[in-house]
Enzyme design. Structure first.
Site, PDB file in Angstrom:
ATOM      1  N   HIS A 143     -70.985  29.579 -15.904  1.00 23.62           N
ATOM      2  CA  HIS A 143     -70.071  28.524 -15.466  1.00 23.62           C
ATOM      3  C   HIS A 143     -70.141  27.335 -16.412  1.00 23.62           C
ATOM      4  O   HIS A 143     -69.153  26.624 -16.599  1.00 23.62           O
ATOM      5  CB  HIS A 143     -70.405  28.095 -14.040  1.00 23.62           C
ATOM      6  CG  HIS A 143     -69.915  29.051 -13.011  1.00 23.62           C
ATOM      7  ND1 HIS A 143     -70.061  28.841 -11.659  1.00 23.62           N
ATOM      8  CD2 HIS A 143     -69.282  30.238 -13.121  1.00 23.62           C
ATOM      9  CE1 HIS A 143     -69.530  29.855 -10.992  1.00 23.62           C
ATOM     10  NE2 HIS A 143     -69.064  30.705 -11.869  1.00 23.62           N
ATOM     11  N   ASP A 190     -73.716  32.041 -13.159  1.00 19.13           N
ATOM     12  CA  ASP A 190     -73.451  30.646 -12.800  1.00 19.13           C
ATOM     13  C   ASP A 190     -73.833  29.813 -14.013  1.00 19.13           C
ATOM     14  O   ASP A 190     -73.637  30.263 -15.132  1.00 19.13           O
ATOM     15  CB  ASP A 190     -74.227  30.267 -11.525  1.00 19.13           C
ATOM     16  CG  ASP A 190     -73.566  29.136 -10.737  1.00 19.13           C
ATOM     17  OD1 ASP A 190     -73.278  28.088 -11.349  1.00 19.13           O
ATOM     18  OD2 ASP A 190     -73.327  29.282  -9.530  1.00 19.13           O
TER      19      ASP A 190
END
Length: 543
Positions: free
Chosen positions: A320, A286
């Site tokens: 991300h 992430d």
């Protein structure tokens, strides 16, 4: 000749002095210090056979070291299996080279505790490493801490190859009704199929215990923290999570998670003050380096910003976002200094995200020296419509916004303002720059200077105000380099782009105005500007 040399040196000195005056003063971070007294966990019965659970030995060693006034708790070379560890005052947990601290994959070893989850109060399983209300603590050395995250995480089918998915399903666990998400147990699936509520009785949480994944390192209200040299990997959820902490130093740390790891953030500094993150490496599932300050009403009520943070000389691989603010930033963020970082293969490079309902003000962010390659989404992104989904759409999905009307201003209206971003290079991205504010609250006062961005699309600017691009190259094959919608007081100074571009700037929206194009060679474009029927005819001026 000497006179000319002296004059040149004077000019250089004046330039340096002017630069120093413009540069903001960096915060001071207090580092912990420790006694040299050392206790090995082996003295307390720990066995490095990968079979013996050494939780009690870790607890005894840390307790005795702290009671004696502090020092070093040594984890020698070897494979050490343990349950959750709680740090204590004045203790440096030191992992020798070759030490692997493996946390147990038995979920029952982690009791339910009151903590937080994504910026709000919550009941979760105890973190593998935790500390509350501590001072002068550290985890150092050249060893590895493994959080056994595979025992906790759900996995989306879309993130694995067919063979990987088949192997995962055959390993056990259960699938959801759509057969597109794997859960490690039926209890985990039950939690994933419902909206988990706070303030419930113990039986409610026990019934979905496996779903309540812990963050790997959870430090709350601690002061003078040092994480140095070690590798943190395979976390159940967020990896490193200091909350309401002060004087935090991360140096030469490596953080690794599988790229498909749900909520597998590298570092989340939440409502923290005075931090230094330098020479660290992140390769995670992430966001890589993330700044937060609580979520929605609870975050605003807490009202503690993350402030005075330095991030420098860091590398981020899969993530991300490389450097990220939000989306849980309801307590505010200010005074961040990011320099000399490299992002390679992240979904987004510089990622600033929020949404209606968050509230909070993000301001005084200074970024200088960012190099990026192979960015799947935006190199630079300001997004006030964060929708809690992957930043790069799956095949067949769209990330286009529907038409959204303005709403009244309230305490839940977030703000992004006062960013200075300089000396950025990106080789390969979907979009060079995207700025997407709210109709009722524009993204404001952004300077991007000295940038070369090679991307499929150039600039998309929606609901923005007082944005300045200076000496920026938008190298894109797109027919239109810059798209402006309902934005005002924009200055584009010395913009470079490909020879033979169809259209340099497209302006739309009846609230677009005061857009200036300066010192730019417009002859390289077949057409300089075009406006939609609703845009004012005098929105753009050129010099």
């Amino acid at each position: 000749m000497k006179k000319r040399v002296g004059f040149t040196l004077l000019v250089v000195a004046m330039a340096f002095r002017a630069a120093a005056e413009r540069a903001p003063e960096l915060p001071k971070i207090s580092a912990p210090t420790f006694k040299k007294d050392t206790l090995s966990i082996s003295r307390f019965g720990a066995v490095a056979d990968g079979l013996t659970v050494n939780t009690a030995a870790f607890t005894k060693a840390i307790d005795q070291c702290s009671k004696a006034g502090g020092g070093v708790v040594l984890v020698p070379r070897g494979l050490w299996l343990t349950g959750p560890i709680m740090l204590k005052n004045n203790v440096n947990l030191h992992l020798a080279k070759g030490a692997l601290l493996q946390f147990s994959n038995q979920r029952d070893a982690y009791p339910l505790v009151a903590t937080t989850w994504e910026g709000e109060d919550a009941i979760r399983n105890q973190a593998p490493v935790s500390g509350v209300d501590l001072e002068n603590i550290a985890i150092t050395g050249e060893g590895i801490l493994d959080g056994a995250g595979d025992a906790w995480r759900m996995v989306k089918k879309s993130k694995l190859t067919a063979d990987q998915w088949k192997k995962l399903v055959a390993s056990g666990g259960v699938l959801n009704d759509k057969q597109d998400t794997w859960y490690p147990s039926a209890q985990s699936l039950k939690g994933g199929s419902m909206t988990v509520k706070g303030g419930q009785d113990k039986a409610y949480y026990e019934d979905i215990k496996d779903f309540l994944r812990p963050n790997m390192v959870s430090l709350t209200r601690c002061k003078r923290i040092l994480l140095e040299g070690v590798t943190f990997q395979n976390s159940p959820a967020w990896c490193l999570h200091p909350l309401l902490c002060q004087d935090i130093t991360l140096r030469n740390v490596t953080v690794k998670n599988p790229w498909y790891a749900q909520n597998g953030d590298g570092l989340d500094l939440e409502s923290c003050k005075n931090g230094l993150v330098e020479n660290c490496l992140f390769d995670v599932g992430d966001d890589g380096i993330c700044i937060k300050s609580g979520r929605d009403e609870q975050g605003r009520k807490r009202g503690v910003p993350t402030e005075n943070i330095i991030v420098r000389n860091c590398k981020v691989y899969h993530a991300h976002g490389g450097f990220v603010i939000g989306s849980e930033m309801s307590g505010g963020v200010k005074n961040l200094f990011v320099s000399n970082c490299t992002f390679m293969g992240t979904d987004v490079g510089l990622r600033f995200k929020t949404a209606r309902g968050r509230g909070g003000i993000v301001e005084n962010v200074f970024i200088d020296g960012i190099d990026m390659t192979d960015i799947a989404g935006e190199a630079i992104l300001f997004d006030m419509y964060y929708a809690a989904k992957d930043p790069v759409p799956q095949h067949g999905e769209s990330n286009e916004l529907p038409a959204i009307p303005a709403q009244p201003l309230s305490e839940g209206t977030p703000q992004f303002r006062s960013f200075e971003i300089r000396n950025v290079t990106c080789k390969g991205a979907e979009t060079g720059i995207m700025v997407r504010g709210l109709p009722e609250m524009a993204v404001r006062d952004i300077l991007i200077e000295n940038a070369v961005l090679q991307s499929r699309k150039g600039l998309i600017c929606i609901e923005a105000e007082r944005i300045q691009l200076k000496n920026v190259a938008l190298i894109t094959p797109a027919k239109t380099v810059m798209q402006i919608q309902n934005s005002r007081n924009l200055t584009f100074d010395t913009i470079r782009y490909n020879e033979g571009t169809d259209l340099l700037m497209y302006i739309s929206g009846d609230r677009s105005k005061d857009i200036k194009l300066l010192n730019t060679n417009t002859s390289r474009a077949k057409k300089v500007a075009e406006a939609s029927a609703g845009a004012p005819g005098n929105a753009l001026t050129m010099k």
